[in-house]
Design a protein around this motif. Structure first.
Motif, PDB file in Angstrom:
ATOM      1  N   VAL A  21       0.815  -1.317   0.024  1.00  0.00           N
ATOM      2  CA  VAL A  21      -0.055   0.087  -0.085  1.00  0.00           C
ATOM      3  C   VAL A  21       0.864   1.176   0.068  1.00  0.00           C
ATOM      4  O   VAL A  21       0.611   2.147  -0.933  1.00  0.00           O
ATOM      5  CB  VAL A  21      -0.864  -0.081   1.349  1.00  0.00           C
ATOM      6  CG1 VAL A  21      -1.826   1.441   1.077  1.00  0.00           C
ATOM      7  CG2 VAL A  21      -1.788  -1.160   1.286  1.00  0.00           C
ATOM      8  N   PRO A  23       3.999   1.924  -1.136  1.00  0.00           N
ATOM      9  CA  PRO A  23       4.649   2.230  -2.362  1.00  0.00           C
ATOM     10  C   PRO A  23       3.591   2.842  -3.240  1.00  0.00           C
ATOM     11  O   PRO A  23       3.910   3.809  -3.992  1.00  0.00           O
ATOM     12  CB  PRO A  23       4.913   0.860  -2.750  1.00  0.00           C
ATOM     13  CG  PRO A  23       5.277   0.008  -1.699  1.00  0.00           C
ATOM     14  CD  PRO A  23       4.219   0.384  -0.759  1.00  0.00           C
ATOM     15  N   ILE A  24       2.385   2.377  -3.453  1.00  0.00           N
ATOM     16  CA  ILE A  24       1.529   3.056  -4.539  1.00  0.00           C
ATOM     17  C   ILE A  24       0.912   4.316  -3.882  1.00  0.00           C
ATOM     18  O   ILE A  24       0.903   5.341  -4.658  1.00  0.00           O
ATOM     19  CB  ILE A  24       0.332   1.921  -4.342  1.00  0.00           C
ATOM     20  CG1 ILE A  24       0.615   0.643  -5.180  1.00  0.00           C
ATOM     21  CG2 ILE A  24      -0.816   2.483  -5.227  1.00  0.00           C
ATOM     22  CD1 ILE A  24      -0.445  -0.314  -5.176  1.00  0.00           C
ATOM     23  N   MET A  26       3.058   6.247  -2.451  1.00  0.00           N
ATOM     24  CA  MET A  26       4.304   6.990  -2.847  1.00  0.00           C
ATOM     25  C   MET A  26       4.045   7.514  -4.418  1.00  0.00           C
ATOM     26  O   MET A  26       4.300   8.540  -4.628  1.00  0.00           O
ATOM     27  CB  MET A  26       5.566   5.979  -2.837  1.00  0.00           C
ATOM     28  CG  MET A  26       5.780   5.992  -1.571  1.00  0.00           C
ATOM     29  SD  MET A  26       6.516   7.388  -0.442  1.00  0.00           S
ATOM     30  CE  MET A  26       7.907   8.089  -1.455  1.00  0.00           C
TER      31      MET A  26
END
Lengths: 284, 288
Positions: A21, A23-24, A26
């Motif tokens: 979650v 990284p997305i 980001m």
């Protein structure tokens, strides 16, 4: 009692939050901000310049997916009709190439498709070019195969065909044989059995196969670079150069990745909705 | 399904397998070619294999590939099985959304997973730098390293992130298929839940665990894109070495390493298959 055992999942839920979650989030943050920081939509407005690349990526991926389906479905179906032993060996043979990294296999296609590559050498050895030149008066020395869109599609089909065959096969293989018998007993010919029973029941496998081929095809960057040369830039190449290449701009790269992700998710959602409808129709 | 394969079907299937294996065959043949050329045959040699063994870059990339794939598979198998047991015991209200998130690494494009993890690592390292500088200036006893880089650790995290969902995907259906009375029966007969898990649940879901581990390993070995964005500049997998070479010239040493890999995997598969076939045969004979 039951709830306490659910605690086994807690570490992994934390992992999901941190490495799936976050990284997305980001990517979204980067897509909507500039290098100087602060909110901006500039990354998206600049994307119009890349419409050609978007169109090309979706076109090639669609072509590759269709070809994979046209080859993969009959193969999966034929394998499922063979003996148990044959089926197991065939599945192994389909999985086996994946254990050699896909880049190695794609690299091998370079030597097959080159202008002085193995295929062109073969054609010239059997006198194909002489024949064509004599017939048409052209001056052909080789077929230009590498660095074309066709080569890129071939690379996609080659690499992702197993992803089409495996899910379709596993659905057909699990199909209840008595359903087919019932259809036959009720007087359906084999073409009708296929159209009315096997095809609708195998649709979930087809849908997951289509997803598993289309998504990596539309986002690939190594295949296009190896087989498409520098002319056939795809979305993947575009994103790559924003992150590691010369045109370093992770904000633009994130925006492109985000748009691609959203388009893919919407496509899949529409397709799955369509597929579910079909499935229910069959159930009724 | 009724077995009535026609000759035409067999021919078509053979063609597809030819398509799948022709490039691999070419790769292997040219690993013995006595020339740099990858299209003109110049005679037989083993020198690429000798040079391969002396090539530090390729050998260390091979080592990295194997190590990260094996480690990721082992950890993902344990973690994924544990998570699957947890999900299975979870209320449906929670399980649905969490399983959707779990599917993201499998359905998302590799490049998106790769760059998003890359962004996360970079952001974390930046934050870590700020934190350690502040922390180090605060006291002189413990000195924390301020600069972290992407490397084997981040590579492993990335591989785990896309491997674990595959294990869960394979274990969950086996848990669902299992007769729930079995656990109750075991516990009624005096097992603790843990004992019941080891003696009853685990053997039941073992096929799912094995196939999950196999798929996780396949995905790890086959991966290039996600590794490319998360391994940093100092760590390389085999695929990254090949990709780096495509810009200049690909050495036949790559053909040699590919051939070795292929033969190893083929041998392994044959051994496993023969053993399974033998076990099945023995089982059938016992039934008779």
């Amino acid at each position: 009692m039951k709830n306490r055992r659910a605690l086994f999942a807690v570490p992994y839920v934390g992992w999901l939050a941190l490495f799936v979650v976050a990284p997305i989030v980001m990517v979204v943050l980067y897509a909507f901000s500039s290098a100087a920081g602060g909110f901006t939509l500039e990354n998206f407005s600049r994307m119009g310049a890349y419409a050609v690349v978007f169109a090309r990526s979706f076109k090639l991926a669609l072509a590759a997916t269709l070809i994979c389906l046209l080859i993969g479905y009959p193969v999966a179906y034929m394998i499922s009709r063979e003996s148990q032993r044959f089926q197991r060996v065939a599945m192994m043979l389909i999985m086996l190439p994946m254990w050699m990294n896909f880049l190695l296999r794609t690299y091998s296609w370079m030597s097959i498709l080159e202008n002085t590559g193995l295929l062109n050498r073969l054609f010239s050895a059997i006198g194909l070019f002489r024949l064509i030149n004599a017939l048409t008066g052209a001056n052909l020395e080789y077929f230009p195969m590498i660095n074309t869109q066709g080569a890129v599609v071939l690379g996609m089909v080659y690499n992702y065909l197993p992803f089409m065959i495996l899910p379709i096969y596993s659905v057909i293989e699990k199909m209840d044989a008595s359903l087919l018998e019932a259809a036959r007993d009720l007087g359906a010919g084999s073409a009708r059995v296929f159209r009315k029973v096997i095809l609708p029941l195998s649709l979930p496998g087809v849908l997951s196969g289509v997803t598993m081929v289309f998504v990596p095809s539309v986002s690939t960057f190594a295949i296009s670079k190896l087989l498409g040369g520098s002319n056939e830039l795809l979305l993947g190449d575009l994103i790559e150069t924003q992150f590691v290449g010369t045109a370093y701009n992770p904000h633009l790269g994130s925006a492109i990745a985000l748009v691609m992700m959203v388009v893919v998710v919407v496509c899949m959602a529409v397709m799955n909705r369509f597929g579910e409808g079909e499935e229910q129709a069959v159930m009724l | 399904m009724s077995a009535k394969p026609s000759r035409l079907n067999r021919v078509l299937m053979a063609l597809v397998f030819l398509f799948l294996y022709a490039p691999i065959f070419v790769l292997i043949v040219f690993s013995f070619n006595d020339s740099q050329s990858r299209t003109v045959w110049q005679g037989f040699t083993l020198r690429w294999y000798v040079e391969l063994l002396q090539d530090r870059a390729i050998m260390s990339a091979l080592w990295t590939t194997l190590l990260v794939s094996l480690l990721a598979t082992a950890i993902a198998t344990v973690a994924g099985t544990m998570a699957a047991v947890g999900f299975f015991n979870m209320k449906k209200r929670w399980r649905g959304p969490i399983l959707t998130v779990n599917n993201i690494p499998m359905t998302n494009a590799d490049i998106v997973t790769g760059v998003s993890l890359c962004l996360l690592f970079v952001a974390f390292f930046a934050g870590w730098g700020d934190f350690t500088r502040w922390f180090n200036s605060l006291q002189g006893l413990v000195h924390l390293p301020t600069r972290l880089h992407m490397g084997f650790g981040t590579l492993l995290i990335a591989h785990l992130t896309f491997d674990i969902p595959y294990v869960i995907l394979n274990v969950m259906p086996k848990l669902r298929q299992m007769d729930k009375n079995l656990i109750d029966a075991a516990q009624d007969l005096g097992c603790t839940w843990m004992q019941a898990f080891w003696k009853v649940v685990l053997p039941e879901i073992k096929p799912g665990i094995v196939s999950g581990a196999l798929i996780a390993f396949t995905m790890s070995v086959d991966d290039f894109v996600i590794s490319y964005f998360t391994a940093g500049s100092a760590t390389s997998t085999l695929a990254m070495v090949v990709y780096g070479m495509t810009k200049r010239r690909i050495s036949p040493k790559i053909n040699a390493i590919s051939s070795l890999l292929f033969v190893t995997v083929l041998t392994l598969l044959i051994v496993v298959n023969v053993r399974e076939a033998r076990q099945e045969k023995a089982l059938e004979e016992r039934k008779l």
